[in-house]
Enzyme design. Sequence first.
Site, PDB file in Angstrom:
ATOM      1  N   SER A  58     -71.823  94.801  32.901  1.00  0.00           N
ATOM      2  CA  SER A  58     -70.457  94.589  32.424  1.00  0.00           C
ATOM      3  C   SER A  58     -69.685  95.888  32.547  1.00  0.00           C
ATOM      4  CB  SER A  58     -70.481  94.148  30.956  1.00  0.00           C
ATOM      5  OG  SER A  58     -69.199  94.235  30.363  1.00  0.00           O
ATOM      6  N   TYR A  96     -73.114  97.423  22.650  1.00  0.00           N
ATOM      7  CA  TYR A  96     -73.058  96.536  23.808  1.00  0.00           C
ATOM      8  C   TYR A  96     -72.998  97.360  25.085  1.00  0.00           C
ATOM      9  CZ  TYR A  96     -71.275  92.987  27.055  1.00  0.00           C
ATOM     10  OH  TYR A  96     -71.092  92.146  28.130  1.00  0.00           O
TER      11      TYR A  96
END
Length: 316
Positions: A163, A189
Amino acid sequence: MAQPFTDRITTPFSATSTAAEVIEGIDLAGRRVVVTGAASGIGVETARALADAGAEVTLAVRDTAVGRRTADDITATTGNSHIHVAPLDLADPGSVAAFTAAWDGPLHILVNNAGISGPPLTRTPQGWEIQFATNHLGHFALARGLHLALAAAAGARIVSVSSSGHLTSPVVFDDIHYHERPYERWAAYGQSKTANALFAVEATRRWADDGITANALMPGAVQTNLGRYIDAEEMQRLLAQQPGGGFNFKTIAQGAATSVLLAASPLLDGVGGRYFEDCNQALPAQPGGDRGVADHALDPAAAARLWQISEKTMAG
């Protein structure tokens, strides 16, 4: 520079290409595929595209009832009945071990797609931070457990779904699991997504002699269940922080395109250890930007260190 950009891989595809467009004309008959998290979001469309090209696809999912409904839908839309469902909870080492022990025969494509994004601080029974445990450690153990199956396939590929969140944090080796530093869910994350990219670097280095290559990718901003921990207020705040005041959201079919490209396109034969976005190898990230790949996500020394730590962690 951690990665060679002089031989950057580019393709005829772009941010608007769909998984179906990327797979068109490719025959995967006889190929066996595992897609994690294939019961929702881009995992479903990744599995559907690979099935439509003739592959035998196993949906590795936490909820097998949902997985079976997904498998039936994929069969109905592609005509491919060779769609299997198997239980897999990436945050549970026992579940990962059971999945790999049950696998028999070669594996040509492993798509490490499942993920969790932005929950409050949650720990596994082992004390691992849940995003790092699910997004990285579970997939790391899965790939290692399937290593012989991948090696037996002669030219296997691993697809590691990362990501742009990786831009927010390297892997903080001194305190990966937030035992000392204050927990910040988006930094957590980010480090898990950096780990996904570093895994591709080191897996390619270690397993190239087995004919195995691994690449990482940014699928793009797609509205899926991955965002279930983002409420409306936070979504507005995140949108306001983006250049131009908002994300350029992709459809799910567009979001799956880069995964499918890395999994199946002959343009990627023999290519490994790289990071892609919008169906092309990403350029180096620029300060303050939200595109490209950070040096810390391609650093071979960090990749080797992460592998060693992950082995030690999973060994108990």
